[in-house]
Design a protein around this motif. Structure first.
Motif, PDB file in Angstrom:
ATOM      1  N   ASP A   1       0.817  -1.219   0.000  1.00 47.18           N
ATOM      2  CA  ASP A   1       0.000   0.000   0.000  1.00 47.18           C
ATOM      3  C   ASP A   1       0.846   1.262   0.000  1.00 47.18           C
ATOM      4  O   ASP A   1       0.576   2.189  -0.764  1.00 47.18           O
ATOM      5  N   VAL A   2       1.862   1.312   0.863  1.00 46.14           N
ATOM      6  CA  VAL A   2       2.665   2.546   0.910  1.00 46.14           C
ATOM      7  C   VAL A   2       3.467   2.724  -0.380  1.00 46.14           C
ATOM      8  O   VAL A   2       3.645   3.847  -0.848  1.00 46.14           O
ATOM      9  N   LEU A   3       3.935   1.612  -0.951  1.00 40.32           N
ATOM     10  CA  LEU A   3       4.661   1.729  -2.219  1.00 40.32           C
ATOM     11  C   LEU A   3       3.736   2.293  -3.298  1.00 40.32           C
ATOM     12  O   LEU A   3       4.110   3.174  -4.063  1.00 40.32           O
ATOM     13  N   LYS A   4       2.519   1.785  -3.322  1.00 39.28           N
ATOM     14  CA  LYS A   4       1.569   2.191  -4.352  1.00 39.28           C
ATOM     15  C   LYS A   4       1.125   3.635  -4.165  1.00 39.28           C
ATOM     16  O   LYS A   4       1.010   4.387  -5.113  1.00 39.28           O
ATOM     17  N   THR A   5       0.889   4.030  -2.905  1.00 37.95           N
ATOM     18  CA  THR A   5       0.264   5.328  -2.693  1.00 37.95           C
ATOM     19  C   THR A   5       1.230   6.452  -2.330  1.00 37.95           C
ATOM     20  O   THR A   5       0.949   7.617  -2.583  1.00 37.95           O
ATOM     21  N   LYS A   6       2.371   6.113  -1.724  1.00 40.43           N
ATOM     22  CA  LYS A   6       3.227   7.185  -1.210  1.00 40.43           C
ATOM     23  C   LYS A   6       4.524   7.404  -1.978  1.00 40.43           C
ATOM     24  O   LYS A   6       5.194   8.401  -1.778  1.00 40.43           O
ATOM     25  N   CYS A   7       4.904   6.435  -2.802  1.00 45.08           N
ATOM     26  CA  CYS A   7       6.197   6.557  -3.459  1.00 45.08           C
ATOM     27  C   CYS A   7       6.177   7.757  -4.403  1.00 45.08           C
ATOM     28  O   CYS A   7       5.359   7.821  -5.318  1.00 45.08           O
ATOM     29  N   THR A   8       7.066   8.690  -4.154  1.00 46.48           N
ATOM     30  CA  THR A   8       7.050   9.942  -4.897  1.00 46.48           C
ATOM     31  C   THR A   8       7.367   9.726  -6.370  1.00 46.48           C
ATOM     32  O   THR A   8       8.306   9.044  -6.722  1.00 46.48           O
ATOM     33  N   LYS A   9       6.533  10.323  -7.211  1.00 43.85           N
ATOM     34  CA  LYS A   9       6.728  10.234  -8.656  1.00 43.85           C
ATOM     35  C   LYS A   9       7.616  11.381  -9.111  1.00 43.85           C
ATOM     36  O   LYS A   9       7.446  12.520  -8.685  1.00 43.85           O
ATOM     37  N   GLN A  10       8.566  11.052  -9.947  1.00 45.12           N
ATOM     38  CA  GLN A  10       9.451  12.061 -10.511  1.00 45.12           C
ATOM     39  C   GLN A  10       8.701  12.782 -11.633  1.00 45.12           C
ATOM     40  O   GLN A  10       8.210  12.129 -12.548  1.00 45.12           O
ATOM     41  N   PRO A  11       8.565  14.115 -11.527  1.00 47.52           N
ATOM     42  CA  PRO A  11       7.847  14.807 -12.612  1.00 47.52           C
ATOM     43  C   PRO A  11       8.595  14.678 -13.945  1.00 47.52           C
ATOM     44  O   PRO A  11       9.810  14.821 -13.989  1.00 47.52           O
ATOM     45  N   VAL A  12       7.844  14.388 -15.002  1.00 45.16           N
ATOM     46  CA  VAL A  12       8.462  14.220 -16.319  1.00 45.16           C
ATOM     47  C   VAL A  12       8.809  15.586 -16.898  1.00 45.16           C
ATOM     48  O   VAL A  12       7.973  16.487 -16.895  1.00 45.16           O
ATOM     49  N   PRO A  13      10.045  15.759 -17.369  1.00 41.18           N
ATOM     50  CA  PRO A  13      10.425  17.057 -17.960  1.00 41.18           C
ATOM     51  C   PRO A  13       9.480  17.419 -19.107  1.00 41.18           C
ATOM     52  O   PRO A  13       9.166  16.569 -19.940  1.00 41.18           O
ATOM     53  N   ASN A  14       9.037  18.672 -19.120  1.00 36.63           N
ATOM     54  CA  ASN A  14       8.044  19.133 -20.107  1.00 36.63           C
ATOM     55  C   ASN A  14       8.429  18.823 -21.547  1.00 36.63           C
ATOM     56  O   ASN A  14       7.595  18.424 -22.349  1.00 36.63           O
ATOM     57  N   GLU A  15       9.715  19.044 -21.846  1.00 39.92           N
ATOM     58  CA  GLU A  15      10.103  18.993 -23.250  1.00 39.92           C
ATOM     59  C   GLU A  15      10.347  17.571 -23.749  1.00 39.92           C
ATOM     60  O   GLU A  15      10.567  17.360 -24.932  1.00 39.92           O
ATOM     61  N   LEU A  16      10.277  16.598 -22.846  1.00 39.11           N
ATOM     62  CA  LEU A  16      10.656  15.233 -23.232  1.00 39.11           C
ATOM     63  C   LEU A  16       9.773  14.663 -24.344  1.00 39.11           C
ATOM     64  O   LEU A  16      10.282  14.157 -25.355  1.00 39.11           O
ATOM     65  N   ALA A  17       8.465  14.774 -24.173  1.00 39.38           N
ATOM     66  CA  ALA A  17       7.545  14.221 -25.188  1.00 39.38           C
ATOM     67  C   ALA A  17       7.762  14.904 -26.538  1.00 39.38           C
ATOM     68  O   ALA A  17       7.818  14.235 -27.577  1.00 39.38           O
ATOM     69  N   ASP A  18       7.927  16.234 -26.520  1.00 39.87           N
ATOM     70  CA  ASP A  18       8.136  16.964 -27.770  1.00 39.87           C
ATOM     71  C   ASP A  18       9.435  16.563 -28.450  1.00 39.87           C
ATOM     72  O   ASP A  18       9.483  16.395 -29.666  1.00 39.87           O
ATOM     73  N   SER A  19      10.486  16.413 -27.647  1.00 44.45           N
ATOM     74  CA  SER A  19      11.772  16.074 -28.257  1.00 44.45           C
ATOM     75  C   SER A  19      11.742  14.659 -28.844  1.00 44.45           C
ATOM     76  O   SER A  19      12.374  14.388 -29.853  1.00 44.45           O
ATOM     77  N   ILE A  20      10.971  13.776 -28.214  1.00 41.10           N
ATOM     78  CA  ILE A  20      10.826  12.420 -28.780  1.00 41.10           C
ATOM     79  C   ILE A  20      10.094  12.487 -30.121  1.00 41.10           C
ATOM     80  O   ILE A  20      10.540  11.919 -31.121  1.00 41.10           O
ATOM     81  N   ARG A  21       8.982  13.240 -30.148  1.00 40.47           N
ATOM     82  CA  ARG A  21       8.231  13.366 -31.404  1.00 40.47           C
ATOM     83  C   ARG A  21       9.101  13.971 -32.504  1.00 40.47           C
ATOM     84  O   ARG A  21       9.040  13.561 -33.664  1.00 40.47           O
ATOM     85  N   GLN A  22       9.935  14.954 -32.121  1.00 42.90           N
ATOM     86  CA  GLN A  22      10.828  15.603 -33.078  1.00 42.90           C
ATOM     87  C   GLN A  22      11.838  14.602 -33.649  1.00 42.90           C
ATOM     88  O   GLN A  22      12.080  14.548 -34.855  1.00 42.90           O
ATOM     89  N   MET A  23      12.406  13.800 -32.747  1.00 40.81           N
ATOM     90  CA  MET A  23      13.396  12.800 -33.182  1.00 40.81           C
ATOM     91  C   MET A  23      12.776  11.787 -34.140  1.00 40.81           C
ATOM     92  O   MET A  23      13.398  11.382 -35.124  1.00 40.81           O
ATOM     93  N   ILE A  24      11.546  11.386 -33.844  1.00 40.34           N
ATOM     94  CA  ILE A  24      10.860  10.422 -34.706  1.00 40.34           C
ATOM     95  C   ILE A  24      10.608  11.035 -36.089  1.00 40.34           C
ATOM     96  O   ILE A  24      10.841  10.410 -37.114  1.00 40.34           O
ATOM     97  N   LYS A  25      10.170  12.289 -36.078  1.00 37.38           N
ATOM     98  CA  LYS A  25       9.902  13.002 -37.321  1.00 37.38           C
ATOM     99  C   LYS A  25      11.147  13.047 -38.192  1.00 37.38           C
ATOM    100  O   LYS A  25      11.103  12.763 -39.392  1.00 37.38           O
ATOM    101  N   GLU A  26      12.266  13.378 -37.560  1.00 38.30           N
ATOM    102  CA  GLU A  26      13.520  13.503 -38.307  1.00 38.30           C
ATOM    103  C   GLU A  26      14.015  12.160 -38.829  1.00 38.30           C
ATOM    104  O   GLU A  26      14.725  12.096 -39.807  1.00 38.30           O
ATOM    105  N   SER A  27      13.634  11.085 -38.119  1.00 38.92           N
ATOM    106  CA  SER A  27      14.156   9.773 -38.515  1.00 38.92           C
ATOM    107  C   SER A  27      13.355   9.160 -39.660  1.00 38.92           C
ATOM    108  O   SER A  27      13.764   8.202 -40.283  1.00 38.92           O
TER     109      SER A  27
END
Ligand SMILES: [Zn+2]
Lengths: 199, 90
Positions: free
Chosen positions: B63-89
């Motif tokens: 329960d504590v692992l599921k509910t209390k383990c702190t989530k690392q916020p995902v960097p804002n630009e990560l999704a965009d940079s992935i989409r950009q890399m895919i586009k270029e490839s």
């Protein structure tokens, strides 16, 4: 990738799968990567690398099957094969070493922990997080997969390329190690860890 | 899964087969046994103190692992940079 190439997707299908089935898991992927590497930039690289591979090998992904497990497997393999080699921090325990030492599925469940459920419930998120991060990477990994991400034993077996019996025994050992960590916190916080006494 | 506590006086203090019982309890907590697990669980928790305690500790950990383990916020630009890399490839 060991998967059989099933058929070729069109460009539109690829984009649809990538956006619809792969990208929604970016939060979980980043958290997994961060808990493996403990570094924001390394975690970003690992996730980017994983998505690049996922796109390159998209034809080996069968639409409608578990995309999250498929992605986690790629990430885990990238971490072992590439990232770990160039990692600045040499890990204390290696995946291979652990396989050698702990490959037995026989576990002794007899070990007694005088940690109380009540003191676990009182712990803070940071204490739980730190305890998890203190575990060797193999043990940390199974707990992340099972408890944070909710994968089944069968999915974990596929992600980690190990038999289900090994998943079960490794998970049991991992939670015992976690209990040892938490016991340390409980004692330093002055919680009662003695089983003999009742509240 | 919420299991009602019963008076601990009715439970035996020694488990007959800790290895088998605990492994079973852990599989049930991990959701591996489905409905069949529930009956077995009810019986174990009612009759065996070590099983009872082990179950509640293991459940608390999950329960504590599921509910209390702190989530690392995902960097804002990560999704965009992935989409950009895919586009270029492409
Ligand atoms: Zn028992």
């Amino acid at each position: 990738m060991s998967e059989v190439q099933r058929r070729k997707y069109s460009q539109e299908e690829k984009t649809a799968i990538f956006d619809g089935e792969f990208m929604p898991h970016i939060d979980s992927m980043y958290n997994f990567a961060f808990r493996l590497t403990f570094d924001e930039d390394d975690a970003k690289d690992l996730v980017q690398d994983t998505y690049m591979k996922a796109f390159r090998f998209i034809n080996s992904f069968e639409q409608g099957t578990n995309a999250k497990a498929w992605l986690f497997r790629i990430l885990k393999n990238s971490f072992i094969n590439e990232y770990r080699k160039k990692s600045k921090q040499p890990a204390k325990v290696d995946y291979q070493e652990v396989e050698t030492f702990y490959n037995s599925d026989d576990v002794d469940y007899q070990s007694t922990t005088d940690l109380r459920a009540e003191s676990v419930k009182d712990m803070l998120g940071d204490e739980i997080s730190n305890a998890l991060n203190a575990l060797a990477v193999d043990f940390r990994t199974v707990i992340i997969l099972a408890d944070l991400e909710g994968f089944t034993y069968e999915e974990m077996a596929k992600i980690l390329d190990i038999p289900i019996g090994t998943v079960r025994s490794r998970l049991h050992r991992a939670r015992n190690l976690l209990k040892d960590q938490l016991k340390g916190y409980a004692q330093s916080m002055g919680y009662n860890t003695d089983e003999e006494e009742e509240d | 899964m919420e299991i009602n506590d019963q008076a601990s006086g009715e439970r035996k203090l020694q488990c007959d087969d800790v290895n088998r019982c605990f492994q079973l309890l852990e599989s049930i907590l991990d959701g591996e046994l489905g409905e069949t697990g529930k009956e077995v669980l009810k019986e174990k928790l009612a009759k065996c103190q070590p099983c009872f305690e082990h179950y509640h500790l293991e459940q608390a950990i999950r329960d504590v692992l599921k509910t209390k383990c702190t989530k690392q916020p995902v960097p804002n630009e990560l999704a965009d940079s992935i989409r950009q890399m895919i586009k270029e490839s492409k």
